[in-house]
Design an enzyme around this catalytic site. Structure first.
Site, PDB file in Angstrom:
ATOM      1  N   PRO A  95       0.827  -1.212   0.000  1.00 39.50           N
ATOM      2  CA  PRO A  95       0.000   0.000   0.000  1.00 39.50           C
ATOM      3  C   PRO A  95       0.867   1.270   0.000  1.00 39.50           C
ATOM      4  CG  PRO A  95      -0.725  -1.541   1.710  1.00 39.50           C
ATOM      5  CD  PRO A  95       0.546  -2.097   1.143  1.00 39.50           C
ATOM      6  N   VAL A  96       0.445   2.244  -0.806  1.00 40.06           N
ATOM      7  CA  VAL A  96       1.216   3.497  -0.932  1.00 40.06           C
ATOM      8  C   VAL A  96       0.926   4.389   0.283  1.00 40.06           C
ATOM      9  CG1 VAL A  96       1.514   5.560  -2.375  1.00 40.06           C
ATOM     10  CG2 VAL A  96       1.137   3.346  -3.441  1.00 40.06           C
ATOM     11  N   GLY A  99       3.412   3.811   5.349  1.00 41.54           N
ATOM     12  CA  GLY A  99       4.510   3.522   6.278  1.00 41.54           C
ATOM     13  C   GLY A  99       5.065   2.124   6.088  1.00 41.54           C
ATOM     14  N   LEU A 100       4.773   1.505   4.925  1.00 40.03           N
ATOM     15  CA  LEU A 100       5.248   0.134   4.702  1.00 40.03           C
ATOM     16  C   LEU A 100       6.403   0.092   3.694  1.00 40.03           C
ATOM     17  CD1 LEU A 100       1.915  -1.911   4.702  1.00 40.03           C
ATOM     18  CD2 LEU A 100       3.435  -1.366   6.602  1.00 40.03           C
ATOM     19  N   GLY A 101       6.987   1.231   3.428  1.00 42.59           N
ATOM     20  CA  GLY A 101       8.209   1.244   2.614  1.00 42.59           C
ATOM     21  C   GLY A 101       7.967   1.131   1.123  1.00 42.59           C
ATOM     22  N   SER A 102       6.760   1.499   0.661  1.00 41.14           N
ATOM     23  CA  SER A 102       6.464   1.290  -0.758  1.00 41.14           C
ATOM     24  C   SER A 102       7.411   2.089  -1.664  1.00 41.14           C
ATOM     25  CB  SER A 102       4.992   1.591  -1.037  1.00 41.14           C
ATOM     26  OG  SER A 102       4.826   2.759  -1.750  1.00 41.14           O
ATOM     27  N   ALA A 104      10.518   3.140  -1.130  1.00 35.18           N
ATOM     28  CA  ALA A 104      11.873   2.568  -1.135  1.00 35.18           C
ATOM     29  C   ALA A 104      11.892   1.252  -1.907  1.00 35.18           C
ATOM     30  CB  ALA A 104      12.352   2.354   0.304  1.00 35.18           C
ATOM     31  N   ALA A 105      10.823   0.446  -1.752  1.00 31.05           N
ATOM     32  CA  ALA A 105      10.793  -0.861  -2.416  1.00 31.05           C
ATOM     33  C   ALA A 105      10.697  -0.694  -3.933  1.00 31.05           C
ATOM     34  CB  ALA A 105       9.622  -1.687  -1.897  1.00 31.05           C
ATOM     35  N   ASP A 146      14.380   2.929   6.021  1.00 34.20           N
ATOM     36  CA  ASP A 146      13.554   2.258   5.006  1.00 34.20           C
ATOM     37  C   ASP A 146      14.413   1.621   3.917  1.00 34.20           C
ATOM     38  OD1 ASP A 146      11.403   3.317   6.344  1.00 34.20           O
ATOM     39  OD2 ASP A 146      10.364   3.970   4.532  1.00 34.20           O
TER      40      ASP A 146
HETATM   41  O1  PMV Z   1       6.588   6.340   7.357  1.00 26.65           O
HETATM   42  P1  PMV Z   1       7.804   5.553   7.059  1.00 26.65           P
HETATM   43  O2  PMV Z   1       7.577   4.090   6.998  1.00 26.65           O
HETATM   44  O3  PMV Z   1       8.572   6.092   5.897  1.00 26.65           O
HETATM   45  O4  PMV Z   1       8.753   5.639   8.338  1.00 26.65           O
HETATM   46  C1  PMV Z   1       9.223   6.855   8.806  1.00 26.65           C
HETATM   47  C2  PMV Z   1      10.100   6.608   9.990  1.00 26.65           C
HETATM   48  C3  PMV Z   1      10.574   7.885  10.676  1.00 26.65           C
HETATM   49  O5  PMV Z   1      11.411   7.473  11.739  1.00 26.65           O
HETATM   50  C4  PMV Z   1       9.391   8.641  11.247  1.00 26.65           C
HETATM   51  C5  PMV Z   1      11.328   8.796   9.725  1.00 26.65           C
HETATM   52  C6  PMV Z   1      12.673   8.259   9.297  1.00 26.65           C
HETATM   53  O6  PMV Z   1      13.194   8.795   8.315  1.00 26.65           O
HETATM   54  O7  PMV Z   1      13.214   7.351   9.935  1.00 26.65           O
END
Ligand code: PMV
Length: 307
Positions: A95-96, A99-102, A104-105, A146
């Site tokens: 899912p975009v 917070g699941l790294g979409s 970067a992946a 990420d």
């Molecule tokens: O939202 P995500 O999965 O990209 O995670 C961000 C994590 C933070 O610690 C809030 C920011 C970071 O760059 O580490």
């Protein structure tokens, strides 16, 4: 045609504090991946990047400032190759903005696809450094967690600016990943925390220290197979994240629902403000907690075994 891929990820402990030099733990989601296919195109057509999900199609020349074109360009530079006549097609099950790294992946999959086109591979550390450049375009000041977990595809204990430490998982454990259905607002929440920290650093530093300690204890528990210790650590981490102001009513509702249904612990994962939460569950409570999350408004619940 060649297909490459990269996994999504969850941050188990330490988000936000990791931006300020404290450790964080993240694990890949090996079954939830982004894919890139690459195939030859007619001579003279250059490189086209297509995303069916996002209904995008652009050539490298057209889109120098788009993240994915940037990824393609810096990968070609790293490979020391000039632009090929090729099409890279992206698809993703991650899912975009959750917070699941979409992001970067997808970048990692594109880097791998281009390397594969030239019969090459990019080692994880180098791929991670390339993806980090693109993450900066998306997020401003990412810690680098990420790109690291997505490119190494291993659990990482991450401290900004240090070589990532890979760690082992003694006993597998089950996580449910509940989506609030609201976009995660990493850029905004990271910005809010920074504004607060600049105005009054002391309470923030105290919370970052507390979160950093939790990450260390959690790593120890995971390496020792003391899974029972993880639930309370997740709850404690969530309390600190709430005090940092990065949770949201939707996240809180899912977390409460999961705990009431018997989750061993629950917290938001990633930047917060929306996006996903995670709940640690026993096999026997898995379905009950899943139902409770849907009842509490989750738009989607993924189940993943961390091993
Ligand atoms: O939202 P995500 O999965 O990209 O995670 C961000 C994590 C933070 O610690 C809030 C920011 C970071 O760059 O580490």
């Amino acid at each position: 045609m060649i297909t490459t891929s990269a996994p999504g990820k969850v941050i188990l402990f330490g988000e936000h504090a990791v931006v300020y030099g404290r450790p964080a733990l993240a694990v890949p989601l090996p079954d939830i991946r982004a894919y890139a296919e690459v195939e030859h195109a007619p001579p003279g057509s250059g490189l086209t990047i297509e995303s069916l999900d996002l209904k995008l199609s652009f050539t490298l020349a057209e889109a120098a400032r788009r993240g994915l074109a940037q990824m393609a360009a810096i990968t070609l530079e790293w490979l020391d190759e000039s632009e090929p006549d090729a099409v890279v097609r992206i698809s993703s099950r991650i899912p975009v903005a959750g917070g699941l790294g979409s992001g970067a992946a997808v970048s990692a999959a594109v880097g791998r696809a281009l390397a594969a086109y030239f019969d090459r591979t990019v080692p994880p550390a180098e791929l991670s450094a390339l993806v980090y450049e693109v993450e900066k375009t998306y997020h401003g000041t990412p810690s680098g967690i990420d790109n690291t977990v997505v490119c190494y595809e291993k659990p990482v204990f991450f401290v900004k600016g240090q070589i990532p430490q890979l760690f082992s998982i003694d006993q597998p454990f089950l996580l449910l990943v509940g989506d609030t259905g609201m976009p995660g607002l990493t850029r905004e929440t990271v910005g809010q925390v920074r504004v607060g920290w600049q105005a009054d650093p002391e309470p923030y530093e105290t919370l970052f220290d507390r979160i950093g300690r939790i990450s260390k204890q959690a790593r120890q528990a995971i390496e020792d197979g003391a899974v029972d210790a993880l639930g309370p650590l997740m709850d404690e981490n969530q309390r600190s994240l709430e005090l940092l102001g990065v949770s949201s009513p939707e996240l809180n509702r899912l977390i409460k629902g999961a705990r009431e249904a018997g989750a061993l612990g629950a917290k938001l994962s990633g930047g917060g403000g929306g996006g996903n939460m995670i709940a640690l569950v026993s096999k026997s409570r898995q379905m009950t907690v899943r139902d409770a999350l849907l009842q509490a408004g989750a738009s989607q619940v993924l189940t993943t075994e961390i091993r």
